[in-house]
Design a protein around this motif. Structure first.
Motif, PDB file in Angstrom:
ATOM      1  N   ASP A 129       0.811  -1.216   0.000  1.00  0.00           N
ATOM      2  CA  ASP A 129       0.000   0.000   0.000  1.00  0.00           C
ATOM      3  C   ASP A 129       0.848   1.271   0.000  1.00  0.00           C
ATOM      4  N   GLU A 130       2.147   1.137   0.246  1.00  0.00           N
ATOM      5  CA  GLU A 130       3.031   2.301   0.268  1.00  0.00           C
ATOM      6  C   GLU A 130       3.710   2.545  -1.073  1.00  0.00           C
ATOM      7  N   ARG A 131       3.749   1.535  -1.939  1.00  0.00           N
ATOM      8  CA  ARG A 131       4.465   1.641  -3.204  1.00  0.00           C
ATOM      9  C   ARG A 131       3.721   2.508  -4.204  1.00  0.00           C
ATOM     10  N   HIS A 132       4.477   3.016  -5.169  1.00  0.00           N
ATOM     11  CA  HIS A 132       3.878   3.821  -6.229  1.00  0.00           C
ATOM     12  C   HIS A 132       2.881   2.996  -7.035  1.00  0.00           C
ATOM     13  N   ILE A 133       3.216   1.753  -7.313  1.00  0.00           N
ATOM     14  CA  ILE A 133       2.302   0.813  -7.964  1.00  0.00           C
ATOM     15  C   ILE A 133       2.156  -0.374  -7.021  1.00  0.00           C
ATOM     16  N   ARG A 134       0.978  -0.607  -6.536  1.00  0.00           N
ATOM     17  CA  ARG A 134       0.755  -1.514  -5.412  1.00  0.00           C
ATOM     18  C   ARG A 134       1.358  -2.892  -5.620  1.00  0.00           C
ATOM     19  N   ASN A 135       1.129  -3.487  -6.785  1.00  0.00           N
ATOM     20  CA  ASN A 135       1.526  -4.876  -7.012  1.00  0.00           C
ATOM     21  C   ASN A 135       2.903  -5.020  -7.649  1.00  0.00           C
ATOM     22  N   GLN A 136       3.626  -3.913  -7.793  1.00  0.00           N
ATOM     23  CA  GLN A 136       4.958  -3.952  -8.403  1.00  0.00           C
ATOM     24  C   GLN A 136       6.012  -3.963  -7.300  1.00  0.00           C
ATOM     25  N   GLU A 137       6.777  -5.049  -7.192  1.00  0.00           N
ATOM     26  CA  GLU A 137       7.740  -5.201  -6.105  1.00  0.00           C
ATOM     27  C   GLU A 137       9.132  -4.684  -6.452  1.00  0.00           C
ATOM     28  N   HIS A 138       9.377  -4.368  -7.720  1.00  0.00           N
ATOM     29  CA  HIS A 138      10.693  -3.871  -8.123  1.00  0.00           C
ATOM     30  C   HIS A 138      10.519  -2.889  -9.264  1.00  0.00           C
ATOM     31  N   HIS A 139      11.532  -2.075  -9.488  1.00  0.00           N
ATOM     32  CA  HIS A 139      11.564  -1.164 -10.624  1.00  0.00           C
ATOM     33  C   HIS A 139      13.012  -0.980 -11.052  1.00  0.00           C
ATOM     34  N   THR A 140      13.218  -0.373 -12.212  1.00  0.00           N
ATOM     35  CA  THR A 140      14.562  -0.272 -12.791  1.00  0.00           C
ATOM     36  C   THR A 140      14.949   1.186 -12.984  1.00  0.00           C
ATOM     37  N   HIS A 141      16.152   1.519 -12.541  1.00  0.00           N
ATOM     38  CA  HIS A 141      16.716   2.857 -12.635  1.00  0.00           C
ATOM     39  C   HIS A 141      17.784   2.867 -13.731  1.00  0.00           C
ATOM     40  N   LEU A 142      17.722   3.810 -14.638  1.00  0.00           N
ATOM     41  CA  LEU A 142      18.801   4.074 -15.581  1.00  0.00           C
ATOM     42  C   LEU A 142      19.378   5.440 -15.254  1.00  0.00           C
ATOM     43  N   MET A 143      20.656   5.472 -14.901  1.00  0.00           N
ATOM     44  CA  MET A 143      21.311   6.714 -14.530  1.00  0.00           C
ATOM     45  C   MET A 143      22.470   6.977 -15.471  1.00  0.00           C
ATOM     46  N   MET A 144      22.494   8.160 -16.084  1.00  0.00           N
ATOM     47  CA  MET A 144      23.628   8.603 -16.875  1.00  0.00           C
ATOM     48  C   MET A 144      24.100   9.919 -16.273  1.00  0.00           C
ATOM     49  N   PRO A 145      25.132   9.871 -15.407  1.00  0.00           N
ATOM     50  CA  PRO A 145      25.606  11.094 -14.749  1.00  0.00           C
ATOM     51  C   PRO A 145      26.409  11.946 -15.723  1.00  0.00           C
ATOM     52  N   PRO A 146      26.771  13.156 -15.321  1.00  0.00           N
ATOM     53  CA  PRO A 146      27.582  14.008 -16.195  1.00  0.00           C
ATOM     54  C   PRO A 146      29.043  13.579 -16.196  1.00  0.00           C
ATOM     55  N   VAL A 147      29.292  12.367 -16.669  1.00  0.00           N
ATOM     56  CA  VAL A 147      30.628  11.776 -16.684  1.00  0.00           C
ATOM     57  C   VAL A 147      30.813  11.027 -17.995  1.00  0.00           C
ATOM     58  N   ARG A 148      31.978  11.194 -18.577  1.00  0.00           N
ATOM     59  CA  ARG A 148      32.332  10.503 -19.819  1.00  0.00           C
ATOM     60  C   ARG A 148      33.657   9.781 -19.610  1.00  0.00           C
ATOM     61  N   GLY A 149      33.775   8.574 -20.126  1.00  0.00           N
ATOM     62  CA  GLY A 149      35.016   7.827 -20.044  1.00  0.00           C
ATOM     63  C   GLY A 149      35.968   8.245 -21.149  1.00  0.00           C
ATOM     64  N   VAL A 150      37.135   8.722 -20.774  1.00  0.00           N
ATOM     65  CA  VAL A 150      38.135   9.177 -21.747  1.00  0.00           C
ATOM     66  C   VAL A 150      39.327   8.233 -21.692  1.00  0.00           C
ATOM     67  N   PRO A 151      39.684   7.593 -22.810  1.00  0.00           N
ATOM     68  CA  PRO A 151      40.835   6.684 -22.803  1.00  0.00           C
ATOM     69  C   PRO A 151      42.094   7.362 -22.285  1.00  0.00           C
ATOM     70  N   GLY A 152      42.780   6.684 -21.391  1.00  0.00           N
ATOM     71  CA  GLY A 152      44.008   7.213 -20.823  1.00  0.00           C
ATOM     72  C   GLY A 152      43.808   8.098 -19.610  1.00  0.00           C
ATOM     73  N   LYS A 153      42.590   8.580 -19.384  1.00  0.00           N
ATOM     74  CA  LYS A 153      42.295   9.448 -18.243  1.00  0.00           C
ATOM     75  C   LYS A 153      41.315   8.813 -17.271  1.00  0.00           C
ATOM     76  N   GLY A 154      40.326   8.104 -17.797  1.00  0.00           N
ATOM     77  CA  GLY A 154      39.289   7.550 -16.950  1.00  0.00           C
ATOM     78  C   GLY A 154      38.037   8.402 -16.981  1.00  0.00           C
ATOM     79  N   PRO A 155      37.220   8.352 -15.916  1.00  0.00           N
ATOM     80  CA  PRO A 155      35.959   9.100 -15.892  1.00  0.00           C
ATOM     81  C   PRO A 155      36.189  10.594 -15.712  1.00  0.00           C
ATOM     82  N   VAL A 156      35.722  11.386 -16.671  1.00  0.00           N
ATOM     83  CA  VAL A 156      35.930  12.837 -16.680  1.00  0.00           C
ATOM     84  C   VAL A 156      34.577  13.533 -16.569  1.00  0.00           C
ATOM     85  N   PHE A 157      34.498  14.562 -15.743  1.00  0.00           N
ATOM     86  CA  PHE A 157      33.266  15.349 -15.634  1.00  0.00           C
ATOM     87  C   PHE A 157      32.910  15.940 -16.988  1.00  0.00           C
TER      88      PHE A 157
END
Length: 292
Positions: free
Chosen positions: A229-257
Motif C-alpha cells: 500500500d506504500e508503493r507507487h504501484i501496489r503490485n509492483q515489487e521492483h523497478h529499474t533505474h537508468l542513470m547517466m551522470p555528467p561523466v564521460r570515459g576518456v581513454p588514458g584518463k578515466g571518468p571525466v566530468f
C-alpha cells in the motif's frame, strides 16, 4: 554464473527525473553535530589509490558520487538537513514513454584487479524513451566497467542480489540503501532524435526493490522495504533505474566530468546535464545457465 534479464514493454509507466534537492537521512549522513559520509576522506583515498588520473578531479566536480562535503549541507528553518544542490535524486519527475531490454551475466562476485574494463562480467542493453518536451532518446551499452571510485565494490561490474547506495559505500549515498536484484555499470552511446550525440558515456542500471512511495517521493533507508500500500504501484515489487551522470570515459584518463548533452531545457534556460529514467513496470527473470 548468473544470468538476469530485465525488460519493460512500451506503454508501461516510465518517469523522467528532474533536478532537485535531497534531504540527508540520519542513517547514512549522521546529524549536523555528528556528521558521517563525508567527502574529504573519499577524495584522499582516490588521490592515494593510483587509479585513473581523472578520478580525483571528477569527484571534486561530483562529490555526491561518494560523499557529501560538510559545506554543501544546509539545515533549513524547520531543522531539516539537506543537500540543497540540484541533484538527480529529487522527488520531481514527469511521466514519459519508455522501454528497455537488458541481459546481465554475472561471472565473478568480486572486482578483479586491473583497469576498469578488465572484467569477465558482461551485459547488453538498449533503451528508448522521450523527454518531457518530446525529444526521442536511445541509449545503448557498449561494455561493462568497474567504476574506479573509492569504496565501490561492484562484483566485477555486474552486481546481483545485494545492497547498493545509502551507507554501503557503493553508489551515491543520496539514494537509500536498497536491495538490488541486479545492476551493471558501463560505457555506451547516446542518440537523440535519431542522431548519435556522444559515446563513452558512463551509465548505470539497477533493478531494485521499490524506493518511491505512492506520491513518487524517494524514500529513505529506514522506510524500506515498502509495503504494497506504500508503493507507487501496489503490485509492483521492483523497478529499474537508468542513470547517466555528467561523466564521460576518456581513454588514458578515466571518468571525466562532462555534462550529458541532453535536448531538454530546464526553466533556468540550461539543458539538463544528466539522465535519470525510472521504469516502473519492469519484468525480471534470473537463472543459472544450464550445463551441457
Amino acid at each position: 554464473m548468473r544470468i538476469t534479464e530485465v525488460s519493460q514493454s512500451p506503454g508501461n509507466i516510465t518517469y523522467w527525473v528532474l533536478p532537485g534537492p535531497r534531504v540527508l537521512e540520519e542513517e547514512t549522513f549522521g546529524t549536523p553535530d555528528d556528521p558521517e559520509m563525508l567527502f574529504r576522506p573519499k577524495l584522499k583515498a582516490a588521490q592515494q589509490a593510483g587509479g585513473p588520473p581523472a578520478v580525483p578531479d571528477t569527484l571534486k566536480s561530483l562529490p555526491f558520487l561518494v560523499g557529501i562535503p560538510e559545506k554543501a549541507r544546509t539545515v533549513s528553518d524547520d531543522g531539516t538537513w539537506v543537500f540543497d544542490k540540484p541533484t538527480a535524486f529529487s522527488n520531481n519527475a514527469r511521466i514519459i514513454n519508455g522501454q528497455f531490454e537488458t541481459t546481465m551475466r554475472d561471472v565473478v562476485r568480486e572486482d578483479t584487479p586491473g583497469k576498469p574494463g578488465n572484467t569477465p562480467d558482461t551485459a547488453s542493453f538498449e533503451a528508448q524513451f522521450n523527454d518531457p518536451a518530446g525529444n526521442e532518446y536511445r541509449v545503448v551499452l557498449d561494455h561493462v566497467v568497474k567504476p574506479p571510485f573509492p569504496g565501490y565494490e561492484t562484483q566485477g561490474g555486474v552486481f546481483t542480489e545485494d545492497f547498493l547506495h545509502g551507507n554501503t559505500g557503493t553508489g551515491t549515498p543520496l539514494m537509500p540503501k536498497q536491495y538490488t536484484y541486479a545492476a551493471w555499470w558501463g560505457l555506451g552511446e547516446l542518440y537523440i532524435n535519431g542522431e548519435k550525440v556522444d559515446d563513452h558515456r558512463v551509465m548505470h542500471l539497477m533493478t531494485t526493490e521499490v524506493v518511491r512511495n505512492r506520491d513518487y517521493n524517494l524514500v529513505f533507508s529506514d522506510d524500506l522495504p515498502l509495503g504494497a500500500d506504500e508503493r507507487h504501484i501496489r503490485n509492483q515489487e521492483h523497478h529499474t533505474h537508468l542513470m547517466m551522470p555528467p561523466v564521460r570515459g576518456v581513454p588514458g584518463k578515466g571518468p571525466v566530468f562532462d555534462p550529458v548533452p541532453t535536448a531538454f531545457e530546464l526553466p533556468n534556460g540550461k539543458k539538463q546535464p544528466f539522465l535519470h529514467i525510472m521504469f516502473e513496470q519492469d519484468e525480471l527473470s534470473s537463472r543459472e545457465p544450464t550445463r551441457s
